[in-house]
Design a protein around this motif. Structure first.
Motif, PDB file in Angstrom:
ATOM      1  N   THR A  15      47.009  23.685  54.177  1.00 54.25           N
ATOM      2  CA  THR A  15      46.096  24.442  53.330  1.00 54.25           C
ATOM      3  C   THR A  15      45.751  23.608  52.099  1.00 54.25           C
ATOM      4  O   THR A  15      46.643  23.191  51.363  1.00 54.25           O
ATOM      5  N   LEU A  16      44.463  23.383  51.879  1.00 52.47           N
ATOM      6  CA  LEU A  16      43.994  22.596  50.739  1.00 52.47           C
ATOM      7  C   LEU A  16      43.043  23.423  49.891  1.00 52.47           C
ATOM      8  O   LEU A  16      42.288  24.253  50.402  1.00 52.47           O
ATOM      9  N   LYS A  17      43.078  23.172  48.595  1.00 53.73           N
ATOM     10  CA  LYS A  17      42.151  23.809  47.673  1.00 53.73           C
ATOM     11  C   LYS A  17      40.950  22.900  47.441  1.00 53.73           C
ATOM     12  O   LYS A  17      41.099  21.680  47.352  1.00 53.73           O
ATOM     13  N   ASP A  18      39.776  23.525  47.345  1.00 57.53           N
ATOM     14  CA  ASP A  18      38.549  22.796  47.031  1.00 57.53           C
ATOM     15  C   ASP A  18      37.801  23.542  45.938  1.00 57.53           C
ATOM     16  O   ASP A  18      38.019  24.742  45.709  1.00 57.53           O
ATOM     17  N   GLU A  19      36.917  22.835  45.283  1.00 55.96           N
ATOM     18  CA  GLU A  19      36.115  23.441  44.226  1.00 55.96           C
ATOM     19  C   GLU A  19      35.282  24.589  44.785  1.00 55.96           C
ATOM     20  O   GLU A  19      34.669  24.481  45.845  1.00 55.96           O
ATOM     21  N   CYS A  20      35.294  25.692  44.075  1.00 54.69           N
ATOM     22  CA  CYS A  20      34.542  26.864  44.514  1.00 54.69           C
ATOM     23  C   CYS A  20      33.052  26.543  44.540  1.00 54.69           C
ATOM     24  O   CYS A  20      32.496  26.034  43.555  1.00 54.69           O
ATOM     25  N   GLY A  21      32.398  26.843  45.676  1.00 56.48           N
ATOM     26  CA  GLY A  21      30.981  26.538  45.805  1.00 56.48           C
ATOM     27  C   GLY A  21      30.098  27.441  44.980  1.00 56.48           C
ATOM     28  O   GLY A  21      28.967  27.080  44.631  1.00 56.48           O
ATOM     29  N   ALA A  22      30.608  28.630  44.630  1.00 58.01           N
ATOM     30  CA  ALA A  22      29.793  29.577  43.867  1.00 58.01           C
ATOM     31  C   ALA A  22      29.741  29.234  42.386  1.00 58.01           C
ATOM     32  O   ALA A  22      28.673  29.242  41.760  1.00 58.01           O
ATOM     33  N   CYS A  23      30.913  28.923  41.800  1.00 55.78           N
ATOM     34  CA  CYS A  23      30.959  28.645  40.360  1.00 55.78           C
ATOM     35  C   CYS A  23      31.119  27.168  40.043  1.00 55.78           C
ATOM     36  O   CYS A  23      31.178  26.782  38.877  1.00 55.78           O
ATOM     37  N   HIS A  24      31.242  26.339  41.095  1.00 56.67           N
ATOM     38  CA  HIS A  24      31.402  24.885  40.930  1.00 56.67           C
ATOM     39  C   HIS A  24      32.629  24.523  40.093  1.00 56.67           C
ATOM     40  O   HIS A  24      32.610  23.584  39.294  1.00 56.67           O
ATOM     41  N   THR A  39      34.173  26.207  37.702  1.00 59.48           N
ATOM     42  CA  THR A  39      34.335  26.710  36.337  1.00 59.48           C
ATOM     43  C   THR A  39      35.161  27.984  36.289  1.00 59.48           C
ATOM     44  O   THR A  39      35.793  28.291  35.270  1.00 59.48           O
ATOM     45  N   GLY A  40      35.184  28.755  37.379  1.00 61.90           N
ATOM     46  CA  GLY A  40      35.884  30.026  37.394  1.00 61.90           C
ATOM     47  C   GLY A  40      35.079  31.164  36.816  1.00 61.90           C
ATOM     48  O   GLY A  40      35.513  32.320  36.849  1.00 61.90           O
ATOM     49  N   ALA A  41      33.907  30.850  36.235  1.00 59.20           N
ATOM     50  CA  ALA A  41      33.062  31.875  35.617  1.00 59.20           C
ATOM     51  C   ALA A  41      32.026  32.389  36.613  1.00 59.20           C
ATOM     52  O   ALA A  41      31.656  31.698  37.568  1.00 59.20           O
ATOM     53  N   LYS A  42      31.579  33.586  36.408  1.00 58.63           N
ATOM     54  CA  LYS A  42      30.572  34.193  37.255  1.00 58.63           C
ATOM     55  C   LYS A  42      29.316  33.321  37.276  1.00 58.63           C
ATOM     56  O   LYS A  42      28.914  32.786  36.236  1.00 58.63           O
ATOM     57  N   PRO A  43      28.715  33.121  38.469  1.00 62.09           N
ATOM     58  CA  PRO A  43      27.505  32.299  38.534  1.00 62.09           C
ATOM     59  C   PRO A  43      26.464  32.767  37.522  1.00 62.09           C
ATOM     60  O   PRO A  43      26.201  33.962  37.386  1.00 62.09           O
ATOM     61  N   GLY A  44      25.890  31.799  36.799  1.00 59.36           N
ATOM     62  CA  GLY A  44      24.936  32.123  35.750  1.00 59.36           C
ATOM     63  C   GLY A  44      25.559  32.188  34.378  1.00 59.36           C
ATOM     64  O   GLY A  44      24.844  32.255  33.374  1.00 59.36           O
ATOM     65  N   THR A  45      26.924  32.167  34.317  1.00 55.39           N
ATOM     66  CA  THR A  45      27.624  32.161  33.026  1.00 55.39           C
ATOM     67  C   THR A  45      28.496  30.925  32.936  1.00 55.39           C
ATOM     68  O   THR A  45      28.714  30.221  33.932  1.00 55.39           O
ATOM     69  N   GLN A  46      29.024  30.669  31.764  1.00 53.90           N
ATOM     70  CA  GLN A  46      29.888  29.523  31.535  1.00 53.90           C
ATOM     71  C   GLN A  46      31.098  29.950  30.715  1.00 53.90           C
ATOM     72  O   GLN A  46      31.011  30.910  29.928  1.00 53.90           O
ATOM     73  N   PRO A  47      32.238  29.288  30.884  1.00 54.59           N
ATOM     74  CA  PRO A  47      33.369  29.561  30.001  1.00 54.59           C
ATOM     75  C   PRO A  47      32.995  29.237  28.560  1.00 54.59           C
ATOM     76  O   PRO A  47      32.198  28.339  28.300  1.00 54.59           O
ATOM     77  N   ARG A  77      34.612  36.669  35.361  1.00 53.00           N
ATOM     78  CA  ARG A  77      35.198  35.831  36.402  1.00 53.00           C
ATOM     79  C   ARG A  77      34.317  35.789  37.650  1.00 53.00           C
ATOM     80  O   ARG A  77      33.671  36.769  37.992  1.00 53.00           O
ATOM     81  N   CYS A  78      34.376  34.630  38.327  1.00 44.40           N
ATOM     82  CA  CYS A  78      33.677  34.455  39.601  1.00 44.40           C
ATOM     83  C   CYS A  78      34.380  35.303  40.658  1.00 44.40           C
ATOM     84  O   CYS A  78      35.612  35.245  40.794  1.00 44.40           O
ATOM     85  N   THR A  79      33.613  36.093  41.394  1.00 44.82           N
ATOM     86  CA  THR A  79      34.205  36.968  42.412  1.00 44.82           C
ATOM     87  C   THR A  79      34.640  36.200  43.655  1.00 44.82           C
ATOM     88  O   THR A  79      35.533  36.634  44.381  1.00 44.82           O
ATOM     89  N   ALA A  80      34.030  35.057  43.902  1.00 43.13           N
ATOM     90  CA  ALA A  80      34.364  34.285  45.107  1.00 43.13           C
ATOM     91  C   ALA A  80      35.750  33.671  45.010  1.00 43.13           C
ATOM     92  O   ALA A  80      36.488  33.585  45.997  1.00 43.13           O
ATOM     93  N   CYS A  81      36.110  33.207  43.826  1.00 46.15           N
ATOM     94  CA  CYS A  81      37.412  32.531  43.652  1.00 46.15           C
ATOM     95  C   CYS A  81      38.323  33.289  42.706  1.00 46.15           C
ATOM     96  O   CYS A  81      39.411  32.804  42.372  1.00 46.15           O
ATOM     97  N   THR A  98      39.634  31.417  39.549  1.00 44.67           N
ATOM     98  CA  THR A  98      40.483  30.227  39.622  1.00 44.67           C
ATOM     99  C   THR A  98      39.673  28.941  39.662  1.00 44.67           C
ATOM    100  O   THR A  98      40.160  27.874  39.288  1.00 44.67           O
ATOM    101  N   GLY A  99      38.439  29.022  40.149  1.00 48.04           N
ATOM    102  CA  GLY A  99      37.603  27.829  40.277  1.00 48.04           C
ATOM    103  C   GLY A  99      37.793  27.117  41.604  1.00 48.04           C
ATOM    104  O   GLY A  99      37.129  26.114  41.859  1.00 48.04           O
ATOM    105  N   TYR A 100      38.701  27.631  42.454  1.00 50.85           N
ATOM    106  CA  TYR A 100      39.006  26.954  43.717  1.00 50.85           C
ATOM    107  C   TYR A 100      39.092  27.954  44.863  1.00 50.85           C
ATOM    108  O   TYR A 100      39.431  29.126  44.669  1.00 50.85           O
TER     109      TYR A 100
END
Length: 394
Positions: free
Chosen positions: A148-157, A159-167, A209-213, A216-218
């Motif tokens: 099991t490997l972690k990768d950067e979340c494709g939705a928030c790239h 950042t861990g923040a909801k798409p369209g927002t930034q930390p 927070r990003c709902t996809a991850c 966490t950002g991953y």
């Protein structure tokens, strides 16, 4: 002053100790007996004060000169000062450097060691295990792992923040990731640094927070990793695969994947470093008469010429039939084989009779019976091996 210990004895240094030795000795004692480390311990507090007084005097060139000349009497009438340790005057003593180091060790960071935690950081290493056979470890192989490997979340790239927002920058630490606390001590104000509890040292706070991850950002997924097991690897050793570990933070590189190799036991061979050991059975006739025997190695069967009269537990060396070097697979160790003479257990009557005649032929050399003097003289001309051959030919 008669009850005071010698300052050099207190710090555990000799009278020729330089400034670095004095500081090292005091720092060790201060960390051990500091009141914050030993709350309520009056004995530790007294030893801390004693060590501090000794260091304050010996670290000051003028006070040290006076102490070396007059001892404790040099300061009998100079007390009533800032320290309050039995009337000893600590005014003018600069302890900021050493107490910055001490409080840094005690509380997680000092003013002289302050650094930000929100810079790029390498990800953590991952560990896995791969099983190989004895031969695969000797000659190398390719294996496939699924982990099991972690990768950067494709939705928030990432950042861990909801798409369209930034930390946003943490308001508590102003993006530093650390908070500086000041603490009043007997030597003045001491600063110590701790990780910001609001942002966890990142310097950023996620409002949505990003709902996809889940912030966490991953994202995690199962992936297949190809592992190249080098020739000559031994049980328990690890293979490092670069940048196949946890993702880094704040733009840092991924960690590594460390794959531990588990080598299965072999029914015949044993290994020590680059050397292989085994045993090989030979018959009584082969041991006595000599001849070619077939011996198993990791390269397959090889022929070996046994010398006549070989005794059981004789060890022979097969050069270059051992394990390759990890650094150079063209360099190999040796294979040592212990020859074990097998004693037959299920003999038929013909074989038993042949062995009796053989035993009789050998025994006559020592008893001297059943033969005439001329016969014994003739038999002495014959070697032991000649008589053995004659016996089996009959």
């Amino acid at each position: 002053m008669a009850d005071k210990r010698d300052y050099y004895e207190v710090l555990g240094v000799d009278k020729n100790a330089d400034d670095a030795a004095l500081k090292k000795a005091y720092r060790k004692l201060a960390k051990k007996y500091h009141p914050d480390v030993n709350p309520g311990d009056k004995d530790a507090e007294a030893k801390f004060k004693e060590a501090t007084e000794a260091y304050t005097v010996l670290s000051d060139p003028e006070k040290r000169r006076q102490y070396d000349q007059f001892g404790h009497a040099a300061f009998e009438n100079g007390g009533g000062g800032a320290g309050g340790f039995g009337g000893f005057d600590f005014s003018g003593a600069d302890m900021s450097d050493i107490f910055g180091d001490i409080f840094g060790d005690l509380f997680g960071g000092g003013s002289s060691r302050r650094r930000s935690n929100n810079g790029p950081m390498k990800g953590a290493n991952l560990r896995a295990r791969v099983n190989v056979t004895f031969e695969e470890a000797v000659f190398g192989c390719d294996k496939e792992l699924e982990i099991t490997l972690k990768d950067e979340c494709g939705a928030c790239h990432g950042t861990g923040a909801k798409p369209g927002t930034q930390p946003v920058t943490c308001s508590r630490c102003n993006g530093e990731g650390q908070i500086v606390y000041t603490q009043q001590s007997m030597f003045g104000m001491v600063r110590n640094v701790q990780t910001c509890p609001d942002c966890g040292g990142t310097g950023k706070v996620i409002r949505e927070r990003c709902t996809a991850c889940r912030g966490t950002g991953y994202t995690s997924s199962r992936k297949k990793i190809q592992v190249s097991v080098p020739a000559g690897i031994d049980h328990g050793q690890s293979i490092r695969i670069r940048e196949k570990g946890e993702p880094g933070t704040n733009g840092g590189p991924r960690g590594d994947l460390l794959v531990e190799v588990n080598v299965a036991r072999h029914p015949i061979f044993q290994r020590q470093d680059m050397t292989i050991y085994s045993t090989a059975p030979i018959t009584f006739a082969q041991a006595a008469l000599g001849g070619e025997v077939r011996i198993n190695t990791v390269d397959g069967e090889v022929a070996y010429e046994v010398k006549p009269g070989t005794q059981t537990d004789t060890r022979i060396r097969l050069k270059g039939k051992g394990v390759p070097s990890l650094r150079n697979r063209n360099v190999r160790g040796d294979h040592y084989v212990t020859l074990v003479v097998q004693v037959p257990t299920n003999l038929n009557e013909d074989a038993k009779e042949a062995l009796r005649r053989f035993d009789e032929a050998c025994r006559s050399d020592y008893t001297g019976s059943r033969t005439s003097a001329s016969d014994r003289a003739e038999k002495k001309k014959k070697s032991f091996m000649d008589k053995l051959k004659e016996t089996f030919e009959e």
